[in-house]
Design an enzyme around this catalytic site. Structure first.
Site, short mmCIF file in Angstrom:
data_model
loop_
_atom_site.label_atom_id
_atom_site.label_comp_id
_atom_site.label_asym_id
_atom_site.label_seq_id
_atom_site.Cartn_x
_atom_site.Cartn_y
_atom_site.Cartn_z
N TYR A 54 0.82 -1.23 0.00
CA TYR A 54 0.00 0.00 0.00
C TYR A 54 0.85 1.27 0.00
CZ TYR A 54 -3.65 -3.29 1.59
OH TYR A 54 -4.50 -4.35 1.72
N HIS A 112 0.66 -11.79 1.99
CA HIS A 112 -0.40 -11.07 1.28
C HIS A 112 -1.15 -11.96 0.29
CE1 HIS A 112 -1.47 -6.67 0.10
NE2 HIS A 112 -2.51 -7.45 -0.04
N1 LIG Z 1 -5.53 -8.87 1.67
C1 LIG Z 1 -5.79 -8.31 0.52
O1 LIG Z 1 -5.41 -8.83 -0.55
C2 LIG Z 1 -6.57 -7.05 0.48
C3 LIG Z 1 -7.03 -6.55 -0.75
C4 LIG Z 1 -7.76 -5.37 -0.75
C5 LIG Z 1 -8.04 -4.73 0.45
N2 LIG Z 1 -7.55 -5.21 1.63
C6 LIG Z 1 -7.82 -4.51 2.93
O2 LIG Z 1 -9.21 -4.44 3.14
C7 LIG Z 1 -9.60 -3.07 3.36
C8 LIG Z 1 -11.01 -2.83 2.89
O3 LIG Z 1 -11.18 -3.19 1.53
P1 LIG Z 1 -11.38 -2.12 0.36
O4 LIG Z 1 -10.83 -0.83 0.81
O5 LIG Z 1 -10.83 -2.71 -0.86
O6 LIG Z 1 -12.96 -2.07 0.15
P2 LIG Z 1 -14.25 -1.78 1.08
O7 LIG Z 1 -13.85 -1.47 2.47
O8 LIG Z 1 -15.22 -2.86 0.81
O9 LIG Z 1 -14.87 -0.50 0.38
C9 LIG Z 1 -14.23 0.75 0.39
C10 LIG Z 1 -15.02 1.65 -0.56
O10 LIG Z 1 -16.34 1.84 -0.05
C11 LIG Z 1 -16.58 3.24 0.17
N3 LIG Z 1 -17.32 3.35 1.44
C12 LIG Z 1 -16.88 3.02 2.67
N4 LIG Z 1 -17.85 3.22 3.60
C13 LIG Z 1 -18.92 3.71 2.93
C14 LIG Z 1 -20.21 4.13 3.35
N5 LIG Z 1 -20.60 4.06 4.62
N6 LIG Z 1 -21.06 4.59 2.38
C15 LIG Z 1 -20.68 4.68 1.08
N7 LIG Z 1 -19.47 4.29 0.63
C16 LIG Z 1 -18.59 3.81 1.55
C17 LIG Z 1 -15.20 3.87 0.26
O11 LIG Z 1 -15.25 5.20 -0.24
P3 LIG Z 1 -14.54 6.45 0.52
O12 LIG Z 1 -13.18 6.00 0.96
O13 LIG Z 1 -14.49 7.49 -0.55
O14 LIG Z 1 -15.43 6.80 1.67
C18 LIG Z 1 -14.39 3.00 -0.70
O15 LIG Z 1 -14.58 3.40 -2.05
C19 LIG Z 1 -8.53 -2.30 2.57
O16 LIG Z 1 -8.48 -0.94 2.91
C20 LIG Z 1 -7.30 -3.08 2.93
O17 LIG Z 1 -6.83 -2.70 4.22
C21 LIG Z 1 -6.84 -6.37 1.65
#
Ligand SMILES: NC(=O)c1ccc[n+]([C@@H]2O[C@H](COP(=O)([O-])OP(=O)(O)OC[C@H]3O[C@@H](n4cnc5c(N)ncnc54)[C@H](OP(=O)(O)O)[C@@H]3O)[C@@H](O)[C@H]2O)c1
Length: 283
Positions: A54, A112
């Site tokens: 990241y 990862h």
């Molecule tokens: N292990 C892996 O391979 C892997 C891969 C991907 C992610 N991750 C981890 O998982 C975490 C979460 O996954 P993610 O960030 O991919 O997706 P997520 O948490 O499912 O979704 C994030 C998205 O949803 C929006 N959002 C969040 N809360 C909201 C709400 N209450 N209303 C409307 N929109 C909302 C955010 O927009 P805004 O930010 O603009 O509010 C962002 O665009 C990551 O940050 C990372 O730490 C791990």
């Protein structure tokens, strides 16, 4: 009433981990990073999930310092990138991560993605790093059943967490059951389906009934499924909203309705292909 702040799961190694955390993928604006982490901390988030990939471990380190709270008051996860897999490379890269994070140890260190080259050597390094105290717990991410079964043929200790893409369009029920049966906590990444699934009529209908948002309904579904989950948002209001899921409950019928929208649809990469390619691929 349990809240985000006092809601912990116990891992197979005895460590405690908040069930709900905060993901920092794509939080790359250094100027606002500290404020975002402060907002999340004030709203009760205690788990912060980063990764070498990241590029924001140093920002997170700075933000944690600025909280001026005890080390025991937060739980930090980082993940070793594919390019840093291998015995010595993994150890060197984690030492570098700790420097960036300004920490002596992380709470949870994850592989990862599974890759076939240094598959076992990386895990041997993880076991060693746990012994040396660089991390309290060791786990994996994006490992399917076969990866875990293969790992078990040589591991001295097994992962205590498996972080997977998981949301109502990819509910991962068999994998969650497998992990439960093997004392591995499943942790959902992209728990909100990256914000792409809010328009699902069933989610809207249930949200209206509870006077909650679709995001809150989805997060409550994860909570009641008993798994860990780490939503990300860069907006203070949404960060607060995502933590406000402890004052209502979904009925068994509503849980089943949400289960019914599963499409086994991945937003991101297929772990088996990453394993075969030895790296993440354009998708
Ligand atoms: N292990 C892996 O391979 C892997 C891969 C991907 C992610 N991750 C981890 O998982 C975490 C979460 O996954 P993610 O960030 O991919 O997706 P997520 O948490 O499912 O979704 C994030 C998205 O949803 C929006 N959002 C969040 N809360 C909201 C709400 N209450 N209303 C409307 N929109 C909302 C955010 O927009 P805004 O930010 O603009 O509010 C962002 O665009 C990551 O940050 C990372 O730490 C791990």
């Amino acid at each position: 009433m349990t809240t985000i702040q006092d809601n912990y799961l116990t891992l197979a190694d005895g460590q405690k981990m908040p069930q709900q955390g905060f993901g920092v993928y794509k939080l790359t604006d250094s100027a606002t990073f500290t404020q975002t982490i402060q907002d999340a901390y004030e709203d009760g988030y205690r788990l912060f999930d980063t990764a070498q990939m990241y590029g924001n471990e140093a920002d997170l380190g700075k933000a944690l310092k600025s909280l001026s709270v005890d080390r025991d008051d937060y739980f930090i996860t980082t993940k070793v990138a594919e390019s840093n897999q291998g015995y010595q490379k993994a150890i060197d890269s984690v030492k570098e991560s700790l420097q960036k994070l300004q920490l002596d140890y992380v709470n949870l260190l994850l592989v990862h993605w599974p890759i076939n080259g240094p598959f076992f050597e990386t895990w041997r390094a993880f076991e060693e790093m746990k012994k040396e105290g660089l991390t309290k717990s060791i786990g994996v991410s994006n490992y399917g059943m076969v990866h875990l079964q293969y790992l078990a043929t040589q591991a001295s200790e097994m992962p205590v967490v498996d972080q997977l893409e998981c949301h109502p369009w990819l509910s991962e029920k068999p994998m969650i059951k497998f992990n439960n049966d093997h004392h591995i906590v499943t942790q959902a990444w992209a728990p909100l389906g990256r914000g792409r699934i809010f328009e699902e009529p069933i989610l809207q209908e249930i949200a209206n009934k509870h006077v909650k948002s679709a995001a809150q309904i989805i997060l409550r579904w994860h909570l009641q499924n008993g798994i860990s989950f780490i939503p990300k948002s860069a907006h203070a209001q949404r960060i607060k909203e995502n933590a406000a899921i402890y004052d209502f409950a979904l009925t068994p019928e509503e849980m089943a309705q949400i289960d019914s929208i599963n499409k086994n649809l991945r937003i991101s990469q297929e772990p088996e292909l990453v394993y075969e390619f030895n790296q993440q691929y354009p998708h």
